[in-house]
Design a protein around this motif. Structure first.
Motif, PDB file in Angstrom:
ATOM      1  N   VAL A 144      49.870  33.271  97.998  1.00  0.00           N
ATOM      2  CA  VAL A 144      50.419  34.544  97.521  1.00  0.00           C
ATOM      3  C   VAL A 144      50.073  35.675  98.489  1.00  0.00           C
ATOM      4  O   VAL A 144      50.917  36.545  98.782  1.00  0.00           O
ATOM      5  CB  VAL A 144      49.888  34.842  96.109  1.00  0.00           C
ATOM      6  CG1 VAL A 144      50.302  36.239  95.666  1.00  0.00           C
ATOM      7  CG2 VAL A 144      50.407  33.803  95.123  1.00  0.00           C
ATOM      8  N   ARG A 145      48.843  35.674  99.005  1.00  0.00           N
ATOM      9  CA  ARG A 145      48.445  36.742  99.920  1.00  0.00           C
ATOM     10  C   ARG A 145      49.252  36.704 101.211  1.00  0.00           C
ATOM     11  O   ARG A 145      49.697  37.745 101.713  1.00  0.00           O
ATOM     12  CB  ARG A 145      46.950  36.620 100.225  1.00  0.00           C
ATOM     13  CG  ARG A 145      46.408  37.801 101.021  1.00  0.00           C
ATOM     14  CD  ARG A 145      44.924  37.688 101.276  1.00  0.00           C
ATOM     15  NE  ARG A 145      44.598  36.585 102.151  1.00  0.00           N
ATOM     16  CZ  ARG A 145      43.927  35.496 101.783  1.00  0.00           C
ATOM     17  NH1 ARG A 145      43.540  35.366 100.519  1.00  0.00           N
ATOM     18  NH2 ARG A 145      43.672  34.526 102.638  1.00  0.00           N
ATOM     19  N   GLU A 146      49.468  35.512 101.758  1.00  0.00           N
ATOM     20  CA  GLU A 146      50.248  35.404 102.993  1.00  0.00           C
ATOM     21  C   GLU A 146      51.730  35.663 102.742  1.00  0.00           C
ATOM     22  O   GLU A 146      52.445  36.103 103.650  1.00  0.00           O
ATOM     23  CB  GLU A 146      50.056  34.021 103.608  1.00  0.00           C
ATOM     24  CG  GLU A 146      48.648  33.785 104.151  1.00  0.00           C
ATOM     25  CD  GLU A 146      48.508  32.419 104.795  1.00  0.00           C
ATOM     26  OE1 GLU A 146      49.461  31.600 104.662  1.00  0.00           O
ATOM     27  OE2 GLU A 146      47.466  32.165 105.426  1.00  0.00           O
ATOM     28  N   PHE A 147      52.193  35.381 101.534  1.00  0.00           N
ATOM     29  CA  PHE A 147      53.603  35.609 101.229  1.00  0.00           C
ATOM     30  C   PHE A 147      53.938  37.099 101.275  1.00  0.00           C
ATOM     31  O   PHE A 147      55.014  37.490 101.744  1.00  0.00           O
ATOM     32  CB  PHE A 147      53.936  35.029  99.851  1.00  0.00           C
ATOM     33  CG  PHE A 147      55.382  35.100  99.493  1.00  0.00           C
ATOM     34  CD1 PHE A 147      56.251  34.099  99.862  1.00  0.00           C
ATOM     35  CD2 PHE A 147      55.883  36.174  98.759  1.00  0.00           C
ATOM     36  CE1 PHE A 147      57.591  34.155  99.530  1.00  0.00           C
ATOM     37  CE2 PHE A 147      57.219  36.246  98.422  1.00  0.00           C
ATOM     38  CZ  PHE A 147      58.084  35.234  98.809  1.00  0.00           C
ATOM     39  N   ALA A 151      52.587  40.943 108.163  1.00  0.00           N
ATOM     40  CA  ALA A 151      52.255  40.464 109.499  1.00  0.00           C
ATOM     41  C   ALA A 151      52.569  38.982 109.683  1.00  0.00           C
ATOM     42  O   ALA A 151      52.640  38.502 110.826  1.00  0.00           O
ATOM     43  CB  ALA A 151      50.768  40.717 109.796  1.00  0.00           C
ATOM     44  N   VAL A 152      52.759  38.257 108.603  1.00  0.00           N
ATOM     45  CA  VAL A 152      53.068  36.821 108.689  1.00  0.00           C
ATOM     46  C   VAL A 152      54.565  36.657 108.895  1.00  0.00           C
ATOM     47  O   VAL A 152      55.365  37.228 108.145  1.00  0.00           O
ATOM     48  CB  VAL A 152      52.611  36.090 107.416  1.00  0.00           C
ATOM     49  CG1 VAL A 152      52.974  34.617 107.493  1.00  0.00           C
ATOM     50  CG2 VAL A 152      51.120  36.267 107.213  1.00  0.00           C
ATOM     51  N   PRO A 153      54.988  35.895 109.912  1.00  0.00           N
ATOM     52  CA  PRO A 153      56.432  35.704 110.144  1.00  0.00           C
ATOM     53  C   PRO A 153      57.103  35.007 108.960  1.00  0.00           C
ATOM     54  O   PRO A 153      56.462  34.308 108.176  1.00  0.00           O
ATOM     55  CB  PRO A 153      56.470  34.824 111.401  1.00  0.00           C
ATOM     56  CG  PRO A 153      55.140  34.995 112.044  1.00  0.00           C
ATOM     57  CD  PRO A 153      54.166  35.242 110.944  1.00  0.00           C
ATOM     58  N   MET A 154      58.405  35.215 108.837  1.00  0.00           N
ATOM     59  CA  MET A 154      59.152  34.611 107.751  1.00  0.00           C
ATOM     60  C   MET A 154      59.069  33.089 107.763  1.00  0.00           C
ATOM     61  O   MET A 154      59.023  32.441 106.725  1.00  0.00           O
ATOM     62  CB  MET A 154      60.628  35.049 107.824  1.00  0.00           C
ATOM     63  CG  MET A 154      60.854  36.508 107.498  1.00  0.00           C
ATOM     64  SD  MET A 154      60.519  36.860 105.765  1.00  0.00           S
ATOM     65  CE  MET A 154      60.928  38.617 105.714  1.00  0.00           C
ATOM     66  N   SER A 155      59.039  32.508 108.947  1.00  0.00           N
ATOM     67  CA  SER A 155      59.006  31.055 109.058  1.00  0.00           C
ATOM     68  C   SER A 155      57.661  30.475 108.650  1.00  0.00           C
ATOM     69  O   SER A 155      57.551  29.268 108.417  1.00  0.00           O
ATOM     70  CB  SER A 155      59.321  30.632 110.500  1.00  0.00           C
ATOM     71  OG  SER A 155      58.384  31.213 111.410  1.00  0.00           O
TER      72      SER A 155
END
Length: 218
Positions: A144-147, A151-155
Motif C-alpha cells: 500500500v505504501r509503495e502504491f 516516486a515509485v514508477p508505474m511499472s
C-alpha cells in the motif's frame, strides 16, 4: 458434552486455518502487478511470493522462477519466510498438544491436568494466528505504501495478492479455533459435568460354566 463440542469445533477450525496458512505460504500471489495505464490489453502479469516469482502471459502461459539466493532477498521476504514457516510448524505442535488434551482422547487421564493440556494447545493455536498476521500485515503495508508513493514508477507498483487474503482468513480461523479450544478446556476444568462422557468397562471374564460373567465393570 458442551465443552467437548467446543473443543472439536475449535480443532476443526484450526485444521482448516492450518491448511490455508500452508497454502498462503506456498502461493506466489503475495504481490500482483497493478495496471494503472489506460491500455485494456495487457501482455503479462507478474506475481511475487515468498519462494518464487511468476509471469503470466495474456495467452495463459505461466513461467515461474524460484529465488536463487536467500541472502539476496529483501529483509521483509526473509522475515516473512521465517515467521510463516514457524507458524506452520508451531501449529503442528499445537495439533499434537490439543489431541493429547482433548476430551475425546485417552492420552492424558481425565482431570485438571488434561484440561490444562488442552488449554495449552488452544493458546498455541491462537499464537500461531498472531504469528502469521505479522508477515501478512507487513507485506500489505509495504504494498500500500509503495502504491501511493509517487516516486515509485508505474511499472513497479503492485496490489495485494490473493495469498494475503487467504493468509488473513487462515489466521482468523486459527485464532477463533484456538479461542474455542481454550473455552472448552476452561469450561471442562470448571464444571466436570460438561466434559465428554467417556466410560471404560473391563472385558467380561468367562465363568466356571463356560458362560461369561454378567457383572459389569465400569
Amino acid at each position: 458434552m458442551g465443552s467437548a463440542a467446543l473443543e472439536i469445533l475449535g480443532l476443526v477450525l484450526c485444521l482448516v486455518g492450518w491448511v490455508g496458512l500452508i497454502l498462503a505460504c506456498g502461493l506466489p500471489m503475495w504481490q500482483v502487478t497493478a495496471f494503472l495505464d489506460h491500455n485494456i490489453v495487457t501482455a503479462q502479469t507478474t506475481w511475487k511470493g515468498l519462494w518464487m516469482s511468476c509471469v503470466v502471459q495474456s495467452t495463459g502461459h505461466m513461467q515461474c522462477k524460484v529465488y536463487d539466493s536467500v541472502l539476496a532477498l529483501t529483509a521483509e521476504v526473509q522475515a516473512a519466510r521465517a515467521l510463516t514457516v514457524g507458524a506452520v510448524l508451531l501449529a503442528l505442535v499445537a495439533l499434537f498438544v490439543t489431541l493429547a488434551g482433548a476430551q475425546c482422547t485417552t492420552c492424558v487421564a481425565p482431570g485438571p491436568a488434561k484440561a490444562r493440556v488442552a488449554l495449552t494447545g488452544g493458546a498455541l493455536y491462537a499464537l500461531c494466528g498472531l504469528l502469521a498476521l505479522i508477515p501478512l500485515c507487513w507485506f500489505a503495508n509495504i504494498v500500500v505504501r509503495e502504491f501511493y508513493d509517487p516516486a515509485v514508477p508505474m511499472s513497479k507498483k503492485y496490489e495485494l495478492g490473493a495469498a494475503l487474503y487467504i493468509g488473513w482468513a487462515s489466521a482468523a480461523l486459527l485464532m477463533c479455533g484456538g479461542g474455542l479450544i481454550c473455552c472448552g478446556a476452561w469450561a471442562c476444568a470448571g464444571r466436570p459435568d460438561l466434559s465428554f462422557p467417556v466410560k471404560y468397562s473391563a472385558p467380561r471374564r468367562p465363568a466356571a460354566g463356560g458362560d461369561y460373567d454378567k457383572k459389569n465393570y465400569v
